[in-house]
Design an enzyme around this catalytic site. Sequence first.
Site, PDB file in Angstrom:
ATOM      1  CG  HIS A 134       3.567  13.849  -1.087  1.00  0.00           C
ATOM      2  ND1 HIS A 134       2.367  12.916  -0.924  1.00  0.00           N
ATOM      3  CD2 HIS A 134       4.156  13.901   0.063  1.00  0.00           C
ATOM      4  CE1 HIS A 134       2.450  12.182  -0.026  1.00  0.00           C
ATOM      5  NE2 HIS A 134       3.427  12.753   0.642  1.00  0.00           N
ATOM      6  CE  LYS A 194       1.351   5.242   3.432  1.00  0.00           C
ATOM      7  NZ  LYS A 194       1.529   5.808   2.043  1.00  0.00           N
ATOM      8  NE  ARG A 196       6.067   5.238   2.009  1.00  0.00           N
ATOM      9  CZ  ARG A 196       5.937   4.460   1.033  1.00  0.00           C
ATOM     10  NH1 ARG A 196       6.827   3.409   0.748  1.00  0.00           N
ATOM     11  NH2 ARG A 196       4.789   4.345   0.483  1.00  0.00           N
TER      12      ARG A 196
HETATM   13  C1  R5P Z   1       2.668   8.542   0.266  1.00  0.00           C
HETATM   14  O1  R5P Z   1       2.131   9.339   1.448  1.00  0.00           O
HETATM   15  C2  R5P Z   1       1.927   8.762  -0.764  1.00  0.00           C
HETATM   16  O2  R5P Z   1       0.734   9.444  -0.880  1.00  0.00           O
HETATM   17  C3  R5P Z   1       1.726   7.652  -1.678  1.00  0.00           C
HETATM   18  O3  R5P Z   1       0.460   6.758  -0.615  1.00  0.00           O
HETATM   19  C4  R5P Z   1       2.909   6.626  -1.974  1.00  0.00           C
HETATM   20  O4  R5P Z   1       3.896   7.341  -2.230  1.00  0.00           O
HETATM   21  C5  R5P Z   1       2.472   5.494  -2.856  1.00  0.00           C
HETATM   22  O5  R5P Z   1       3.712   4.789  -3.230  1.00  0.00           O
HETATM   23  P1  R5P Z   1       3.621   3.063  -3.346  1.00  0.00           P
HETATM   24  O6  R5P Z   1       2.729   2.888  -4.360  1.00  0.00           O
HETATM   25  O7  R5P Z   1       5.073   2.883  -3.681  1.00  0.00           O
HETATM   26  O8  R5P Z   1       3.149   2.446  -1.855  1.00  0.00           O
END
Ligand code: R5P
Length: 299
Positions: A134, A194, A196
Site C-alpha cells: 500500500h 477521496k 475515508r
Molecule cells: C486505500 O487507500 C486503498 O488504496 C484502496 O483504495 C482501498 O483500500 C480499497 O478498499 P475498498 O475496495 O474497500 O474501497
Amino acid sequence: MTAGCVVLGGGDEVSNSFASSLAASLSSPYCEVLRKVFPDGESYIRLPGEAVKASRVCVVKSLDYPQDKALVELLLTLDALREKSNAELVAVIPYMAYSRQDREFLENEAVSIRAVLRAIKSAGASELYTIEIHKEESLRHFGGRAYSVSPYEYMAGKLEIPEDSVVIAPDLGARGRAERLAKALGVDYDYLVKQRDRITGEVVFKPKELDVKGLNVIIVDDIISTGGTIAKASRILKAQGAKSIIVIVAHALLVDGAWDKIVDAGVSRVYATNTVKPRSGRPVIIDVAPVVAEYVSSS
Ligand code: R5P
C-alpha cells in the site's frame, strides 16, 4: 539460473501457483511445504528435504485470506528453515496483508504493518519482496533489504485497452500508480480526491471535474476490498461523461458482494495480478511472478 536457490511454495493454492511460476522464471527447483491443521485449529508445517539442503530459499507465501493463518504458516516455515538449514532466507510475499494500517489513524491503534514486518524479519528472513505494498515507506519496518515490485508496467503489455483512454487514480495516494501505468500505456492521467471516515470506513469523494468526457477511463488502484472506492469513483466518472470504465489493480480481494457493486456502478472489466484468490467475480488475472523473478535474480 540462480545457483543453489530453491523456490518453496507456502502450501496454499495461490502461493504454490505463484512459487511454481517464479521457479520456472528463475530456472530454479520448486518444492512445497506440507501443511495441516490440528483438530483444535492450530497450524502445522513440515519442510521438504530439498529446501533444507539449499543455500538460498525463496519462501513464497501470500498473506491472502485467512490472513492471520497465512502469517502464522509463514512464520512457522521461516523459523523451521532457520533451525534446520544455513540457507539465506528470502521472503516473497505476493500480497502483503495489513499494509493499509500503516499508522495510528486514531490514537493508540496498533500499526499492523510494522508488527507484521518485524515478525517476518525476526523469524529469519533476510530479504523481502512483495507486490505493490500500500505504501512503500512501510518497508522500513522490515529493517533489511525489502522491495515493493510495481506490476503495472508489465501488466500494460498484456492489456486490451481501447483507443482514447485515460488513466485515473481514485485518490492522491494512487497518483504514482496512475503515472506509472499511463506512462507505460502512452496516455494521460489524473486523479480524484477521496477521504475515508476512520470510524465508519465510509468513502467520500470531494468534487473535482476531470477531462474524461467521451474517453475510456482506466481506474488504477493497489487493491479492491469491498469495492466501495472503485464503485463510487466509477459513478463519478460516468456522470462526468466517461464512455467506459476498466479497472487495473494489483490485489483483487473482491470480498463478498464487491464484484456486483462495481459492475452495477458501470465497470466493464477488471484486470488483476495472481497475488490473491478473488472472493467474488471474474477479474482477468495476469501472472506477475516473472517480474518478481527479475528482482530476485538481480539481488
Ligand atoms: C486505500 O487507500 C486503498 O488504496 C484502496 O483504495 C482501498 O483500500 C480499497 O478498499 P475498498 O475496495 O474497500 O474501497
